[in-house]
Design an enzyme around this catalytic site. Structure first.
Site, PDB file in Angstrom:
ATOM      1  N   GLY A  10       0.878  -1.181   0.000  1.00 35.55           N
ATOM      2  CA  GLY A  10       0.000   0.000   0.000  1.00 35.55           C
ATOM      3  C   GLY A  10       0.913   1.228   0.000  1.00 35.55           C
ATOM      4  N   GLY A  12      -0.109   4.464  -0.364  1.00 37.07           N
ATOM      5  CA  GLY A  12      -0.982   5.645  -0.304  1.00 37.07           C
ATOM      6  C   GLY A  12      -0.503   6.629   0.730  1.00 37.07           C
ATOM      7  N   GLY A  15       1.285   4.700   3.509  1.00 33.39           N
ATOM      8  CA  GLY A  15       2.438   3.997   2.934  1.00 33.39           C
ATOM      9  C   GLY A  15       3.580   4.933   2.583  1.00 33.39           C
ATOM     10  N   ASP A  34       2.206  -1.442  -4.569  1.00 34.76           N
ATOM     11  CA  ASP A  34       0.798  -1.048  -4.719  1.00 34.76           C
ATOM     12  C   ASP A  34       0.257  -1.705  -5.978  1.00 34.76           C
ATOM     13  OD1 ASP A  34      -0.755   1.698  -3.362  1.00 34.76           O
ATOM     14  OD2 ASP A  34      -1.658   0.720  -5.103  1.00 34.76           O
ATOM     15  N   ARG A  83     -11.439   5.719   4.991  1.00 38.64           N
ATOM     16  CA  ARG A  83     -12.778   6.286   5.217  1.00 38.64           C
ATOM     17  C   ARG A  83     -12.933   7.654   4.536  1.00 38.64           C
ATOM     18  NH1 ARG A  83     -14.450   6.734  11.307  1.00 38.64           N
ATOM     19  NH2 ARG A  83     -12.275   6.685  11.964  1.00 38.64           N
ATOM     20  N   ARG A 152      -2.970   9.541  20.735  1.00 39.11           N
ATOM     21  CA  ARG A 152      -4.032  10.561  20.703  1.00 39.11           C
ATOM     22  C   ARG A 152      -4.459  10.895  22.156  1.00 39.11           C
ATOM     23  NH1 ARG A 152      -7.271   7.885  15.547  1.00 39.11           N
ATOM     24  NH2 ARG A 152      -6.228   9.187  13.957  1.00 39.11           N
ATOM     25  N   HIS A 176     -10.062  -1.139  17.791  1.00 36.73           N
ATOM     26  CA  HIS A 176      -9.793   0.190  17.216  1.00 36.73           C
ATOM     27  C   HIS A 176     -11.109   0.730  16.688  1.00 36.73           C
ATOM     28  CE1 HIS A 176      -7.803   3.507  15.461  1.00 36.73           C
ATOM     29  NE2 HIS A 176      -8.010   3.125  14.217  1.00 36.73           N
TER      30      HIS A 176
HETATM   31  O1  TXD Z   1      -5.039   3.045  13.350  1.00 40.01           O
HETATM   32  C1  TXD Z   1      -5.329   2.477  12.285  1.00 40.01           C
HETATM   33  N1  TXD Z   1      -5.099   1.168  12.118  1.00 40.01           N
HETATM   34  C2  TXD Z   1      -5.957   3.295  11.163  1.00 40.01           C
HETATM   35  C3  TXD Z   1      -5.880   2.571   9.838  1.00 40.01           C
HETATM   36  C4  TXD Z   1      -5.466   4.678  11.084  1.00 40.01           C
HETATM   37  C5  TXD Z   1      -5.655   5.390   9.923  1.00 40.01           C
HETATM   38  C6  TXD Z   1      -6.028   4.760   8.629  1.00 40.01           C
HETATM   39  N2  TXD Z   1      -6.417   3.389   8.737  1.00 40.01           N
HETATM   40  C7  TXD Z   1      -6.584   2.596   7.519  1.00 40.01           C
HETATM   41  O2  TXD Z   1      -5.352   2.401   6.820  1.00 40.01           O
HETATM   42  C8  TXD Z   1      -7.493   3.213   6.494  1.00 40.01           C
HETATM   43  O3  TXD Z   1      -8.844   3.100   6.886  1.00 40.01           O
HETATM   44  C9  TXD Z   1      -7.160   2.382   5.285  1.00 40.01           C
HETATM   45  O4  TXD Z   1      -7.838   1.150   5.363  1.00 40.01           O
HETATM   46  C10 TXD Z   1      -5.657   2.115   5.465  1.00 40.01           C
HETATM   47  C11 TXD Z   1      -4.776   2.948   4.570  1.00 40.01           C
HETATM   48  O5  TXD Z   1      -5.037   4.285   4.760  1.00 40.01           O
HETATM   49  P1  TXD Z   1      -4.408   5.353   3.728  1.00 40.01           P
HETATM   50  O6  TXD Z   1      -4.798   6.703   4.194  1.00 40.01           O
HETATM   51  O7  TXD Z   1      -2.972   5.029   3.466  1.00 40.01           O
HETATM   52  O8  TXD Z   1      -5.268   5.008   2.408  1.00 40.01           O
HETATM   53  P2  TXD Z   1      -4.875   5.377   0.892  1.00 40.01           P
HETATM   54  O9  TXD Z   1      -4.108   6.642   0.849  1.00 40.01           O
HETATM   55  O10 TXD Z   1      -6.141   5.203   0.115  1.00 40.01           O
HETATM   56  O11 TXD Z   1      -3.864   4.200   0.481  1.00 40.01           O
HETATM   57  C12 TXD Z   1      -4.308   2.887   0.319  1.00 40.01           C
HETATM   58  C13 TXD Z   1      -3.478   2.294  -0.824  1.00 40.01           C
HETATM   59  C14 TXD Z   1      -3.795   2.945  -2.180  1.00 40.01           C
HETATM   60  O12 TXD Z   1      -2.599   3.448  -2.761  1.00 40.01           O
HETATM   61  C15 TXD Z   1      -4.365   1.806  -3.003  1.00 40.01           C
HETATM   62  O13 TXD Z   1      -4.009   1.844  -4.367  1.00 40.01           O
HETATM   63  C16 TXD Z   1      -3.730   0.610  -2.315  1.00 40.01           C
HETATM   64  O14 TXD Z   1      -3.799   0.913  -0.944  1.00 40.01           O
HETATM   65  N3  TXD Z   1      -4.420  -0.646  -2.579  1.00 40.01           N
HETATM   66  C17 TXD Z   1      -3.773  -1.802  -2.664  1.00 40.01           C
HETATM   67  N4  TXD Z   1      -2.458  -2.078  -2.520  1.00 40.01           N
HETATM   68  C18 TXD Z   1      -2.125  -3.394  -2.664  1.00 40.01           C
HETATM   69  N5  TXD Z   1      -3.008  -4.383  -2.941  1.00 40.01           N
HETATM   70  C19 TXD Z   1      -4.325  -4.112  -3.096  1.00 40.01           C
HETATM   71  N6  TXD Z   1      -5.204  -5.106  -3.389  1.00 40.01           N
HETATM   72  C20 TXD Z   1      -4.754  -2.771  -2.952  1.00 40.01           C
HETATM   73  N7  TXD Z   1      -5.970  -2.162  -3.034  1.00 40.01           N
HETATM   74  C21 TXD Z   1      -5.739  -0.853  -2.803  1.00 40.01           C
END
Ligand code: TXD
Length: 319
Positions: A10, A12, A15, A34, A83, A152, A176
């Protein structure tokens, strides 16, 4: 000594921040993975170009091929969707469960000896599913939530008591989500428990209760402000602290979503508890004495996690 390898599944918001922090701290070479072509490669190239300025020499590469995570020592999983305003963490389950299946396969086939830190939401269900799909030992798969939630909580407490954040320690257990359990009797300012500080007139139970509630909704507060996604700086920072504890065999005592068998009245579930993280992964689960209220709150949290697992099994009957 061979350089460590960190794979980030990931690329994003979290990541990319993970990669930046890992490089700045010199934790090892970094692979950003990704499914979207270009994103991991572009971020890896951009981050590599920080090196000459910052002086770090991590080899940072981007990939869409799981073969490139081979031999990773640590894998941090943020793959999935985040979200948007109006969504609960649980709303992400249907999409992100399928993502965890793909990620689990990728890890099983390419880096089965890694220490895996799951961040993807709904965290308590996704870390359990990822462990099931990957088949890794339970002590090598852990979820990041409690370090963030405790951070937090500590931030709000430092503001309340007008003291340095360095002197605040706090414990948040359970899931969480809205049922997380900030444990005020184990949260302190320089070792002085919060209940004692209330008795000393430094705050009131009502104000502390409001801080507990703000901690529970800490993620939603940021989603509401950003509107385009959820928090990522503190989640990444929290995940890196867990990775450093493993890579450095630090024996850190951290609140993490760990596989609990028998302790806390939980049998065979991932839930937020205090653990020791070292070179063996989750080396110990510490069972602290809880007040009746904290025990009841933890049970509510455990029941909420169990409901998520029922939903997961309803979607994927291989679980
Ligand atoms: O405390 C915690 N655990 C939480 C977790 C705190 C904050 C955010 N939380 C969760 O982390 C959030 O609800 C998401 O489920 C993840 C990732 O959050 P982020 O803000 O990094 O989301 P992004 O920016 O959308 O990045 C997700 C990336 C994006 O680049 C997609 O293309 C990629 O995931 N993605 C994948 N990568 C690999 N394999 C697959 N199948 C895939 N699908 C999407």
């Amino acid at each position: 000594m061979a350089r460590k390898k960190i794979a980030l599944i990931g690329a994003g918001n979290i990541g990319g921040t993970l990669a930046h922090l890992a490089a700045l701290k010199g934790l090892g070479d970094i692979v950003l993975f990704d499914v979207v072509e270009g994103i991991p490669q572009g971020k890896a190239l951009d981050l590599s170009q920080c090196g000459p300025v910052e002086g770090f020499d991590s080899q940072i590469t981007g990939s869409n091929d799981y073969a490139d995570i081979a031999g990773a020592d640590v894998i941090i999983v943020t793959a999935g969707v985040a979200r948007k305003p109006g969504m609960s963490r649980d709303d992400l389950l249907g999409i992100n469960l399928k993502v965890m299946k793909a990620v689990g396969e990728g890890i099983k086939n390419n880096a089965p000896d890694a220490f895996v830190i799951c961040i993807t939401n709904p965290l308590d269900a996704m870390v359990w599913a990822l462990r099931e799909f990957s088949g890794l030992p339970h002590n090598k798969v852990v979820g990041m939530a409690g370090v963030l939630d405790s951070s937090r909580f500590s931030h709000f407490l430092a503001d309340e008591f007008k003291v340095s954040i360095k002197d605040v320690t706090s414990f948040v257990l359970g899931g969480h989500g809205d049922t997380m359990v900030p444990v005020i009797e184990y949260s302190t300012v320089s070792g002085i428990p919060i209940p004692d500080l209330i008795a000393m007139g430094r705050s009131t139970q009502e104000r502390i209760d409001a801080i507990v509630q703000r901690t529970r909704s800490g993620g939603g507060e940021i989603v509401g402000l950003l509107k385009t996604g959820s928090a990522f700086y503190a989640p990444a920072t929290s995940g890196i602290a867990m990775a450093e504890a493993y890579l450095g065999d630090q024996k850190r005592v951290l609140p993490c979503a760990a596989y609990v068998e028998g302790k806390y009245g939980v049998d065979g579930l991932y839930v937020g508890v205090p653990v020791v993280i070292g070179a063996g992964g989750v080396e110990e689960i510490i069972e602290i004495a809880l007040s009746d209220e904290a025990k009841a709150n933890l049970q509510v949290s455990v029941d909420a996690v169990k409901e998520l697992l029922v939903a997961c099994r309803g979607i994927d009957n291989s679980l």
